[in-house]
Design an enzyme around this catalytic site. Structure first.
Site, mmCIF file in Angstrom:
data_model
loop_
_atom_site.group_PDB
_atom_site.id
_atom_site.type_symbol
_atom_site.label_atom_id
_atom_site.label_comp_id
_atom_site.label_asym_id
_atom_site.label_seq_id
_atom_site.Cartn_x
_atom_site.Cartn_y
_atom_site.Cartn_z
ATOM 1 N N SER A 241 -10.830 31.670 63.050
ATOM 2 C CA SER A 241 -10.277 32.993 63.315
ATOM 3 C C SER A 241 -10.792 33.523 64.633
ATOM 4 C CB SER A 241 -10.574 33.958 62.171
ATOM 5 O OG SER A 241 -11.895 33.784 61.760
ATOM 6 N N CYS B 283 -7.545 38.369 67.318
ATOM 7 C CA CYS B 283 -6.359 39.052 66.823
ATOM 8 C C CYS B 283 -5.617 38.307 65.722
ATOM 9 C CB CYS B 283 -5.429 39.421 67.956
ATOM 10 S SG CYS B 283 -5.313 38.187 69.209
ATOM 11 N N GLY B 284 -6.302 37.468 65.006
ATOM 12 C CA GLY B 284 -5.636 36.808 63.902
ATOM 13 C C GLY B 284 -6.367 35.564 63.461
ATOM 14 N N VAL C 170 -6.117 31.197 62.443
ATOM 15 C CA VAL C 170 -5.411 29.931 62.637
ATOM 16 C C VAL C 170 -5.486 29.185 61.311
ATOM 17 C CG1 VAL C 170 -5.295 27.783 63.932
ATOM 18 C CG2 VAL C 170 -5.975 29.884 65.084
ATOM 19 N N LYS D 272 -1.157 29.596 64.458
ATOM 20 C CA LYS D 272 -1.937 30.753 64.893
ATOM 21 C C LYS D 272 -1.121 31.996 64.555
ATOM 22 C CE LYS D 272 -4.208 32.584 68.976
ATOM 23 N NZ LYS D 272 -4.985 32.191 70.135
ATOM 24 N N GLU E 84 -14.521 22.481 66.495
ATOM 25 C CA GLU E 84 -14.832 23.045 67.828
ATOM 26 C C GLU E 84 -16.010 22.312 68.464
ATOM 27 O OE1 GLU E 84 -15.669 27.186 67.222
ATOM 28 O OE2 GLU E 84 -13.759 27.547 66.219
ATOM 29 N N ASP F 88 -11.075 32.263 79.579
ATOM 30 C CA ASP F 88 -11.867 32.412 78.349
ATOM 31 C C ASP F 88 -12.397 31.043 77.918
ATOM 32 O OD1 ASP F 88 -13.055 33.842 76.300
ATOM 33 O OD2 ASP F 88 -11.295 33.754 75.002
ATOM 34 N N LYS G 224 -14.897 28.498 76.764
ATOM 35 C CA LYS G 224 -16.163 28.506 76.021
ATOM 36 C C LYS G 224 -16.068 27.389 74.984
ATOM 37 C CE LYS G 224 -14.318 32.297 73.267
ATOM 38 N NZ LYS G 224 -14.482 33.628 72.746
ATOM 39 N N GLU H 93 -16.058 27.289 71.901
ATOM 40 C CA GLU H 93 -15.192 27.577 70.753
ATOM 41 C C GLU H 93 -13.736 27.280 71.082
ATOM 42 O OE1 GLU H 93 -17.555 29.446 71.968
ATOM 43 O OE2 GLU H 93 -18.331 30.941 70.567
ATOM 44 N N ASN H 94 -13.416 27.286 72.361
ATOM 45 C CA ASN H 94 -12.031 27.040 72.763
ATOM 46 C C ASN H 94 -11.805 25.616 73.254
ATOM 47 O OD1 ASN H 94 -11.067 29.531 72.045
ATOM 48 N ND2 ASN H 94 -11.485 30.459 74.048
ATOM 49 N N ASP I 37 -6.444 28.326 73.290
ATOM 50 C CA ASP I 37 -6.621 29.770 73.432
ATOM 51 C C ASP I 37 -6.410 30.283 74.846
ATOM 52 O OD1 ASP I 37 -7.047 32.321 72.777
ATOM 53 O OD2 ASP I 37 -9.141 32.102 72.195
ATOM 54 N N THR J 160 -15.614 36.396 77.893
ATOM 55 C CA THR J 160 -16.759 36.475 76.998
ATOM 56 C C THR J 160 -18.003 36.526 77.863
ATOM 57 O OG1 THR J 160 -15.563 35.207 75.382
ATOM 58 C CG2 THR J 160 -17.930 35.272 75.120
#
Ligand code: ADP
Ligand code: MG
Length: 523
Positions: A199, A202-203, A205, A220, A283, A322, A324, A326-327, A343, A362
């Site tokens: 997650s 804004c939402g 996955v 997503k 990830e 963005d 990072k 996590e992406n 992302d 971030t």
């Protein structure tokens, strides 16, 4: 038809379904074809067709549950009866005997009777489903071992693993729940939605299955009201959904093995459903956390792919903004695996000038010029190269270069001054060339910072074996050329004082997941 693509039971079920469909359509048009259906049909032949409607049709049994296979060698399975055994033994309803499985090292460790799924009458007219563990090496439900001769309730979207909590083989769908009914119709007709994969701001996955071919995808879901609230908190209501629309447009156009592929987009009143290729290895963030830093060789192979992917974005005038861990998603759990960058929600297609005004990102991965530029700043693709420097640092050392756990300087100041430390305990075994690349990416001056092209030409990246492996991962079927590397190496530069190896006894900061901050640029 392969075992993976269709369930054994649903195959026979759909056959019988089509048989019953044929029968019922015949009943509407007349009785002639019913006469060929076998005993009893002679009587039907003499009955006028309008009376046939009163003859009750035998109802097809409907499955109450479905197991969606997550691993090669397993196949989807519909549950109609109240008991199913799973194991290597031929007597099992679901026998682990697929040739692909037999070739795997796990195979011998599956028990002959590994586990059992049973459905029992519960209170009132309800049923309860359980999974029982009968194995020596374990059956796991959502990462928790069940334990030999014990059982746990099996509920919707639960994940079943065998032998090891990471050897996930099924997701269970409870077909008696109506949670699919809450999904927007157009989507529900085509997909069955399952567990949450991740997650974000804004939402969520979610894992989903395409009904027509049982293909696994990631969806997503961006809830518009939540997104609108986020945007209005930034005082930017006018740009409502522009990020999502941008994300969709960008993703649709992209085609690179290291970039996530978009399949389709549903635009509903309350939400967007963005169907993406599923990436199954999790990830990069979790892998780095688990192993407390990667082996230098592994970091190099993964980082090289990140550079290729971001270079591809930059060549297409797209700045990610963005980046990072996590992406950065991993294709599987193999040490050397394909990566996929995801992302692009904060991305914008940049114009000729390659400069942008919006301040998004971030903090831990945010370039100094973005922080400094608040109010007047312009910034460019170089912000991604900074973030890549932070990611490389984290991959190699297992801790972040900039952190609010460091108390002698604010996070903002650490970033603006490029103040980070190579703690010897974590860096002693890492090559000077790798460190050199980190330093050149973490150059506070965006003009002097390496671009992706420069980074690809850095000496640390000149490793033909690694490039060959990457090429095989990216193009397993074809022998395509990788982008040519140029020979202009970046020049060596003097060390800046803040980049000296740290011998201080200060504690290294820990790595934690960062929430994306989306700030509006100050006036
Ligand atoms: P957000 O903008 O909310 O951060 P992301 O696209 O980064 O959304 O997705 C959030 C998380 O969901 C990711 O970090 C990842 O764990 C998971 N995820 C996203 N896309 C996929 C995918 N295609 N396959 C598997 N997991 C995914
Ligand atoms: Mg994300």
């Amino acid at each position: 038809m392969s075992k993976e693509s269709v369930t054994s039971t649903s195959q026979s079920q759909s056959q019988s379904q089509s048989q019953s469909q044929n029968a019922s359509s015949s009943s509407a048009t007349g009785s002639s074809s019913l006469s060929s259906a076998g005993s009893g049909t002679v009587i039907l032949d003499s009955i006028p067709s309008q009376d046939l409607a009163t003859i009750p049709e035998a109802e097809e049994p409907k499955p109450w549950g479905r197991l969606w296979a997550l691993e090669k060698g397993f196949w989807n399975f519909d549950c109609l009866n109240n008991e199913y055994w799973f194991g290597r033994d031929k007597s099992c309803h679901y026998c682990f005997d697929h040739p692909v499985l037999k070739r795997k090292e796990h195979f011998r460790s599956y028990s002959k009777k590994h586990c059992r799924i049973i459905r029992e009458k519960g209170p009132g007219n309800t049923f309860v489903v359980f999974i029982e563990d009968h194995s020596s090496n374990g059956t796991f439900l959502n990462g928790q071992i069940i334990g030999k001769d014990r059982r746990l309730p099996l509920y919707n979207n639960a994940e079943i693993a065998i032998n090891h909590e990471l050897h996930k083989v099924f997701v269970f769908s409870d077909l008696t729940t109506d949670d699919q009914l809450n999904l927007p119709k157009g989507f529900r007709d085509k997909y069955i939605i399952s567990k949450t994969l991740g997650s974000g701001v804004c939402g969520e996955v979610k894992l989903a299955f395409e009904k027509a071919n049982c293909k696994k995808v990631a969806v997503k879901i961006v809830h518009k009201p939540k997104f609108a609230q986020l945007v209005s908190e930034r005082g930017d209501a006018a740009s409502k959904f522009s990020n999502v629309a941008t994300e969709i447009e960008i993703l649709k156009k992209l085609d690179h093995p290291c970039i996530i592929k978009i399949e389709e987009v549903f635009d509903f009143e309350d939400s967007f459903y963005i169907v993406l290729d599923l990436v199954e290895g999790g990830e990069l963030f979790d892998r780095v956390m688990r192993s407390k830093g990667l082996k230098e060789e592994t970091a190099k192979l993964l980082f090289y792919q990140m550079l290729l992917a971001v270079q591809y974005l930059h060549d297409n005038n797209i700045t990610h903004r963005d980046l990072k861990p996590e992406n950065v998603l991993l294709a599987n759990n193999e040490e050397n695996c394909l990566i996929k960058i995801t992302d692009f929600g904060l991305s914008k297609i940049v114009g000729e000038t390659s400069l942008m005004k919006t301040l998004c990102g971030t903090l831990t991965y945010l370039a100094p010029e973005v922080l400094l530029g608040a109010g007047a700043g312009w910034y460019s693709k170089a912000v991604d190269c900074w973030s890549l420097g932070v990611i490389l640092f984290i991959c190699l050392a297992g801790y972040p270069p900039f952190s609010d756990e460091i108390t002698d300087m604010t996070l903002r100041d650490q970033i603006i001054k490029g103040h980070y430390r190579f703690f010897p305990d974590y860096w002693a075994h890492i090559s000077e060339t790798a460190k050199d690349l980190v330093k050149r990416l973490l150059n506070v001056d965006p003009e002097k910072r390496l671009s992706t092209k420069d980074a690809l030409n850095h000496p640390w990246m000149q490793d033909e074996d690694m490039k060959k492996k990457v090429k095989q991962l990216m193009y397993p079927q074809t022998e395509l050329m990788l982008p040519p590397s140029t020979s202009d190496q970046p020049s060596t530069s003097r060390k800046r004082p803040h980049e000296e190896d740290c011998t201080s006894s200060a504690k290294r900061p820990t790595l934690s997941s960062n929430k994306t901050v989306a700030q509006e640029q100050g006036n």
